[in-house]
Design a protein around this motif. Structure first.
Motif, PDB file in Angstrom:
ATOM      1  N   GLY A   1       0.796  -1.226   0.000  1.00 44.89           N
ATOM      2  CA  GLY A   1       0.000   0.000   0.000  1.00 44.89           C
ATOM      3  C   GLY A   1       0.824   1.270   0.000  1.00 44.89           C
ATOM      4  O   GLY A   1       0.398   2.290  -0.549  1.00 44.89           O
ATOM      5  N   THR A   2       2.003   1.219   0.618  1.00 40.47           N
ATOM      6  CA  THR A   2       2.845   2.420   0.667  1.00 40.47           C
ATOM      7  C   THR A   2       4.153   2.228  -0.101  1.00 40.47           C
ATOM      8  O   THR A   2       5.058   3.054   0.024  1.00 40.47           O
ATOM      9  CB  THR A   2       3.166   2.801   2.125  1.00 40.47           C
ATOM     10  N   GLY A   3       4.227   1.170  -0.911  1.00 44.75           N
ATOM     11  CA  GLY A   3       5.451   0.925  -1.669  1.00 44.75           C
ATOM     12  C   GLY A   3       5.822   2.090  -2.572  1.00 44.75           C
ATOM     13  O   GLY A   3       6.996   2.461  -2.686  1.00 44.75           O
TER      14      GLY A   3
ATOM     15  N   LEU B   1       9.287   4.249  -2.415  1.00 47.77           N
ATOM     16  CA  LEU B   1      10.218   4.254  -3.538  1.00 47.77           C
ATOM     17  C   LEU B   1      10.263   5.577  -4.295  1.00 47.77           C
ATOM     18  O   LEU B   1      11.322   5.959  -4.822  1.00 47.77           O
ATOM     19  CB  LEU B   1       9.849   3.132  -4.514  1.00 47.77           C
ATOM     20  N   PHE B   2       9.125   6.299  -4.347  1.00 45.79           N
ATOM     21  CA  PHE B   2       9.041   7.473  -5.215  1.00 45.79           C
ATOM     22  C   PHE B   2       8.506   8.718  -4.524  1.00 45.79           C
ATOM     23  O   PHE B   2       8.461   9.787  -5.142  1.00 45.79           O
ATOM     24  CB  PHE B   2       8.146   7.162  -6.428  1.00 45.79           C
TER      25      PHE B   2
ATOM     26  N   PHE C   1       2.345   4.229 -14.418  1.00 43.56           N
ATOM     27  CA  PHE C   1       2.554   2.840 -14.816  1.00 43.56           C
ATOM     28  C   PHE C   1       3.935   2.363 -14.392  1.00 43.56           C
ATOM     29  O   PHE C   1       4.082   1.258 -13.852  1.00 43.56           O
ATOM     30  CB  PHE C   1       2.387   2.684 -16.328  1.00 43.56           C
ATOM     31  N   ARG C   2       4.934   3.187 -14.611  1.00 48.26           N
ATOM     32  CA  ARG C   2       6.295   2.807 -14.213  1.00 48.26           C
ATOM     33  C   ARG C   2       6.392   2.626 -12.706  1.00 48.26           C
ATOM     34  O   ARG C   2       7.033   1.694 -12.213  1.00 48.26           O
ATOM     35  CB  ARG C   2       7.305   3.863 -14.684  1.00 48.26           C
TER      36      ARG C   2
ATOM     37  N   VAL D   1       6.860  -1.035  -8.107  1.00 48.12           N
ATOM     38  CA  VAL D   1       6.380  -1.536  -6.819  1.00 48.12           C
ATOM     39  C   VAL D   1       6.097  -3.032  -6.912  1.00 48.12           C
ATOM     40  O   VAL D   1       6.494  -3.813  -6.029  1.00 48.12           O
ATOM     41  CB  VAL D   1       5.117  -0.770  -6.378  1.00 48.12           C
ATOM     42  N   LEU D   2       5.426  -3.453  -7.982  1.00 47.84           N
ATOM     43  CA  LEU D   2       5.110  -4.871  -8.140  1.00 47.84           C
ATOM     44  C   LEU D   2       6.372  -5.700  -8.331  1.00 47.84           C
ATOM     45  O   LEU D   2       6.421  -6.864  -7.902  1.00 47.84           O
ATOM     46  CB  LEU D   2       4.149  -5.070  -9.309  1.00 47.84           C
TER      47      LEU D   2
END
Length: 385
Positions: free
Chosen positions: A96-98, A102-103, A232-233, A238-239
């Motif tokens: 949820g907070t990835g 990361l960004f 999308f990136r 994250v995935l």
């Protein structure tokens, strides 16, 4: 007792081994006592307990830190071995907070990560839409600029923690380009005007899931994660990180199924001898042990590759998720068979595992989608070479 020999593999540092041992001991004391009769309440309780135990601090990276994927995988494997809902509760704090980890900007990280990493706030990842599951580029939800705000319109569905989360990472079309290049990522707190939970979704393994509707829901431009058109990136990045952890959860389920089966076949008597004495049963146990170890190798290869500097682990994570989730389904099915009638009795652990595993072959990229990813990666490597 679950096999711990894999912790001696060179994928791990001493800190990983210590963490796995500590979490296993913690879970034995804390997880089994939580009432699962109310799924929403159980998830809130589990997140709070994981926060108090210091485990959810690993779900996100504070400023200057990086996510340690081996740690995430070890935590998910261990929790899944003990309790599927405990694994889910931890996993959603990270997924949820990835994007924020990361960004996100320092301000975004400073506002939300202390809350989610401490278990004080629940998070969710809102990507799927009614017409676009695996086809993320087909997303139709819009985020239209209006002065200092964006206005959200559209629906999201199959959202884990939907209806109970305090904050959602949400992806919507901002229109910089067609398809995948026109999506952006946003932080959306619960309770905003125009944000409504329109349906709670029930599944064979109870989890908080919902369909969300946004009708002229206004969020400030400071809610944008990264740059417009980068959604999308961001989602795929994250995935890339968390797909390996889905494989780790499947591994935890499979490992528990193997343990339950070993207990069964060594204590169940058939014609005056243990069930294990039958060669066919030994064959099943051998296949299960093989699938567990092969899954573990793929899971921790992907996690190790990411932690040691690989920019992307798309191929490795896809292989780990595909193999581990598919093989866990087979391992658990064998466990049910070895338990006979008890295997399908409600309330039995292997029956619970049978329900728990199925969704993992669908969410965060269904098995057939992973095959496409792996094939394209193989072709790209061949043509590039």
């Amino acid at each position: 007792m679950a096999d711990r020999s894999f912790l001696s593999w060179p994928f791990f540092d001493e800190r990983h081994r210590a963490l796995a041992d500590d979490l296993d001991a913690w879970a034995q004391t804390h997880v089994a006592t939580i009432d699962h009769s109310d799924t929403d309440a159980a998830c809130r309780t589990l997140v709070a307990a994981l926060g108090q135990g210091g485990w959810t601090r690993h779900s996100g990276a504070a400023a200057g830190e990086t996510l340690d994927v081996r740690t995430l995988c070890l935590i998910r494997e261990t929790l899944a071995r003990h309790d599927g809902l405990a694994d889910f509760a931890f996993a959603m704090q990270g997924l949820g907070t990835g994007a924020i980890s990361l960004f996100g900007t320092p301000a975004q990280q400073g506002e939300w990560l202390p809350l989610t990493r401490s278990g004080q706030a629940l998070s969710a990842f809102a990507l799927t839409e009614p017409q676009s599951g695996s086809d993320v580029a087909n997303s139709t939800m819009t985020a239209v600029e209006d002065g200092d705000h964006y206005v959200l319109n559209g629906e999201k569905t199959w959202i884990s923690n939907g209806g109970i989360a305090d904050v959602y990472t949400l992806f919507a079309r901002t229109g910089e380009a067609p398809g995948a290049k026109g999506l952006s990522a946003f932080i959306v707190p619960a309770g905003l005007t125009g944000f409504k939970v329109v349906e709670r979704l029930k599944t064979i393994a109870p989890h908080p899931l919902a369909t969300l509707r946004f009708s002229d829901c206004r969020i400030p431009k400071t809610a944008l994660i990264g740059e417009p058109g980068q959604g999308f990136r961001i989602a795929m990045s994250v995935l890339d990180v968390f797909r390996s952890t889905v494989a780790a959860a499947a591994l935890g389920f499979a490992r528990r199924a193997l343990d339950e089966s070993l207990a069964r076949v060594t204590t169940r008597q058939v014609q005056g001898a243990p069930l294990f004495d039958l060669q066919m049963v030994q064959g099943h146990i051998a296949d299960m042990a093989l699938d567990v170890d092969a899954s573990a190798l793929l899971v921790y290869r992907a996690a190790w590759a990411k932690d040691t500097g690989a920019a992307r682990v798309t191929r490795e994570a896809a292989m780990a998720k595909l193999f581990s989730t598919d093989q866990a389904q087979k391992v658990i099915d064998k466990a049910v068979q070895l338990h006979g009638g008890d295997g399908v009795r409600s309330g039995q652990k292997v029956e619970e595992l049978y329900r728990d595993i199925r969704a993992l072959r669908i969410y965060e990229g269904a098995s057939d989608v992973q095959r496409v990813v792996i094939a394209r990666q193989a072709l790209g490597a061949y043509l590039g070479g």
